[in-house]
Design a protein around this motif. Structure first.
Motif, short mmCIF file in Angstrom:
data_model
loop_
_atom_site.label_atom_id
_atom_site.label_comp_id
_atom_site.label_asym_id
_atom_site.label_seq_id
_atom_site.Cartn_x
_atom_site.Cartn_y
_atom_site.Cartn_z
N PHE A 1 -2.37 23.23 28.63
CA PHE A 1 -1.61 24.38 29.14
C PHE A 1 -2.53 25.53 29.58
O PHE A 1 -2.35 26.09 30.64
CB PHE A 1 -0.57 24.91 28.15
CG PHE A 1 0.25 23.87 27.45
CD1 PHE A 1 0.67 22.72 28.12
CD2 PHE A 1 0.62 24.02 26.13
CE1 PHE A 1 1.44 21.75 27.49
CE2 PHE A 1 1.38 23.07 25.48
CZ PHE A 1 1.78 21.92 26.16
N GLN B 1 4.16 24.21 29.57
CA GLN B 1 3.65 23.45 30.71
C GLN B 1 4.38 23.85 31.99
O GLN B 1 3.79 23.85 33.08
CB GLN B 1 3.75 21.94 30.46
CG GLN B 1 2.96 21.09 31.44
CD GLN B 1 1.46 21.33 31.40
OE1 GLN B 1 0.99 22.43 31.70
NE2 GLN B 1 0.70 20.32 31.01
N PRO C 1 -1.28 16.01 32.73
CA PRO C 1 -0.35 17.13 32.47
C PRO C 1 0.74 16.82 31.47
O PRO C 1 1.35 17.75 30.93
CB PRO C 1 0.24 17.41 33.86
CG PRO C 1 0.16 16.09 34.57
CD PRO C 1 -1.13 15.48 34.10
#
Length: 255
Positions: A100, A154, A174
């Motif tokens: 993040f 995120q 991610p």
């Protein structure tokens, strides 16, 4: 993957990356030739040590190739001075990482506009509100990261990556720290950024389910592009990865 604009978002020509010299040198990339069109979503996969992290770093201007050239949005970055390269990364590239990388002391809105502020421009609060709404966090602008779930954090990172309308968004694992349901939500946002908002996304992932959201999956092995699949389901991607990992010619290069 149709090239909507007639221009390439990412171009790598003869890109090699070597660490060290002589007999102990590690060849992380071995002559990568690649062009990715604008408004495309590309996933990059490969066995551990295949060169995918080095690929991302060289493509994003975070590391310099030993040989070859890299162009982003039509601009050659290979020989660019560090201050100009830093400015380009802040204004024309977006980054989303597994961790993040939000600043805990800043509000959500302040985190989102940080690239604009670092580039020396006045933050555009209207644009920040726009991208926060795009990722479903319109009501969280005044919160701090510690008050949000991992998935929400995120989402903030994606909003931050999109706020400058970058040429390319580079995403490094991610969804690696997220549960399956939240991961799917994040991938849907990246997919929507491409389909609805004209972004270009390049994502490194180890997860075939994540890669299945992409238009194209590139497979790296031994620092080279060993294979690719277009619009493939997760089962097909997983099978191709298994074949790549177990092939007898495979010998680790560099992560």
């Amino acid at each position: 993957m149709p090239d909507i604009s007639g221009e390439w978002a990412v171009e790598l020509h003869g890109v090699t990356r070597r660490y060290g010299r002589g007999g102990t040198a590690v060849h992380a990339l071995r002559g990568i030739d690649l062009t990715l069109p604008r408004r495309s979503f590309t996933a990059v996969m490969g066995p551990s040590g295949s060169g995918k992290s080095t690929f991302l770093q060289c493509a994003a201007g975070l590391d310099r190739p030993t040989r070859g050239t890299v162009r982003l949005g039509g601009t050659e970055i290979t020989g660019m001075k560090e201050n100009k390269l830093t400015a380009l990364r802040r204004t024309r590239l977006g980054f989303v990482f597994q961790a993040f990388n939000l600043l805990p002391s800043l509000t959500v809105e302040q985190n989102v506009v940080l690239p604009t502020r670092l580039a020396g421009h006045r933050p555009d609060r209207r644009r920040a509100a726009e991208v926060l709404a795009q990722v479903g966090l319109a009501d969280k602008a005044r919160r701090r990261p510690g008050q949000l779930s991992g998935g929400q954090q995120q989402r903030v990172a994606i909003a931050r990556a999109l706020v400058t309308r970058p040429d390319v968004v580079f995403a490094d694992e991610p969804t690696g720290a997220l549960d399956t349901t939240t991961a799917a939500e994040i991938l849907a946002l990246l997919r929507d950024a491409v389909d609805t908002h004209g972004a270009t996304v390049v994502m490194v992932t180890h997860d075939p389910t994540a890669a299945a959201w992409a238009d194209r999956v590139l497979f790296l092995a031994d620092g080279e592009i060993a294979d690719h699949l277009d619009r493939a389901p997760a089962t097909t991607i997983a099978s191709r990865m298994t074949a790549l990992t177990t092939r007898p010619t495979y010998a680790p290069a560099a992560a």
